[in-house]
Write a protein that holds these residues in place. Structure first.
Motif, mmCIF file in Angstrom:
data_model
loop_
_atom_site.group_PDB
_atom_site.id
_atom_site.type_symbol
_atom_site.label_atom_id
_atom_site.label_comp_id
_atom_site.label_asym_id
_atom_site.label_seq_id
_atom_site.Cartn_x
_atom_site.Cartn_y
_atom_site.Cartn_z
ATOM 1 N N SER B 124 0.829 -1.201 0.000
ATOM 2 C CA SER B 124 0.000 0.000 0.000
ATOM 3 C C SER B 124 0.865 1.253 0.000
ATOM 4 N N ALA B 127 3.088 1.288 -3.732
ATOM 5 C CA ALA B 127 2.497 0.991 -5.045
ATOM 6 C C ALA B 127 2.622 2.137 -6.044
ATOM 7 N N GLU B 128 2.439 3.362 -5.570
ATOM 8 C CA GLU B 128 2.406 4.482 -6.519
ATOM 9 C C GLU B 128 3.699 5.281 -6.553
ATOM 10 N N THR B 129 4.608 4.978 -5.661
ATOM 11 C CA THR B 129 5.798 5.827 -5.571
ATOM 12 C C THR B 129 7.077 5.125 -5.995
ATOM 13 N N ARG B 134 6.866 -1.988 -6.669
ATOM 14 C CA ARG B 134 5.563 -2.526 -7.071
ATOM 15 C C ARG B 134 5.743 -3.856 -7.801
#
Lengths: 214, 214
Positions: B124, B127-129, B134
């Motif tokens: 969590s 995932a986006e950074t 990821r």
């Protein structure tokens, strides 16, 4: 964007006009930044720059970053719940449950499965570091679970789910499938895991539909 | 603590003796700190202080913080998979699935439901950074899903699950229930949500057991 939502906390004076608009803009900006970068990756200066406000305005409305985080949790909860009504208030058939979950999967696909769940991401980041946020996030999850559970309870009251179904447990299981499914889909950049996770739980719910009403 | 695990990445030279021990200590320390404070809340100086190493040792073994994060993902995956063997390799009955999930719930209770899932929390947060993280976390989830799926596939091959059961989807659904259930339990500080979430999915799996073998 949604209409401004009431994210004022107990004891906070009610704002009107420009003050309210500024406060809402700070919350919306912070929510957006925190969704993409995490709470830890979002500084007060970042929010100042993006919202075009001063640090003193942020501290005036929220006290500190933690106060702003709590307002963001309320805002994200209210906004997402609002966006999903009236469907969320009519989750009292197998078809409605499937449609609701399908729409969420379509929204994930539209975003390339990036971002994950606004509430779930905050929950995972803040659970161990901010007890007030954890309490607020527990309340947020309860607010998501309530319409699922009440829809199932209405089905059961009408005889469309067997009396042996534990509607509270089934509602929790569907919320967990949504959260876990969204995390897997976010990591895999494919909504398949989410779709499978919610389908399996809804299939289980459907198994409680009496044969003669199925 | 577990025996040192092989968390070396492709292209990395194989270490022996003291170098290997230092590297393992850095990873174990970083994993512990990141589990409690998040990756963003754990600095290289924090890890130096806790592991009793210099910054240059950390950079020597891992290149940068991102390299260390990837080693932590591998370490947490290997360690947790190791801890749960041999049960994880024998998930080929409804009873084994229930026992495996019950043990995880008992471990959550023993920790006051704090901490959540080591892999899920990293997923969590990163995932986006961090695209490399990821990818690694996707591989980690695949490694968790594999023994669930292969247990179900063995049941199906023996005729203990109907041919109509989609064992890949059921395995994904159980992994999602575990992840979502652990997050809800972490936020609520009660293992009830986890227990309910996994039970509903295992009940659904059980519904594929042919009547004459049930």
């Amino acid at each position: 964007m949604n209409a401004p939502v009431d994210t004022e906390r107990p004891g906070q004076r009610r704002l009107t006009g420009p003050g309210r608009k500024t406060r809402d803009r700070i919350i919306e900006t912070a929510a957006e930044l925190m969704f993409h970068r995490g709470v830890g990756g979002t500084s007060i200066p970042d929010i100042q720059a993006a919202a075009g406000v001063s640090a003193s305005q942020i501290y005036h409305y929220f006290g500190d970053k933690q106060g702003l985080v709590l307002a963001v949790i309320d805002y994200q909860t209210d906004t997402k719940l609002d966006q999903q009504r009236p469907l969320l208030d009519s989750l009292d058939s197998i078809e409605a449950l499937r449609e609701w979950c399908d729409r969420a999967a379509d929204r994930q696909d539209a975003m390339g499965c990036a971002g994950g769940c606004e509430i779930g991401s905050l929950a995972s980041e803040l659970a161990e570091t901010d007890p007030s946020a954890r309490t607020d996030l527990a309340a947020s999850f309860d607010r998501w679970e309530a319409p699922i559970r009440s829809g199932l309870a209405r089905m059961q009251a009408r005889g469309e789910l067997s009396d042996s179904a534990d509607v509270a447990a089934l509602a929790t299981a569907l919320l967990a499938a949504i959260q876990g499914g969204m995390l897997l889909s976010q990591i895999r950049r494919s909504s398949t895991a989410y779709r499978q996770a919610v389908s399996v739980v809804i299939d289980r719910i459907e198994s409680y539909v009496p044969r003669d009403t199925a």
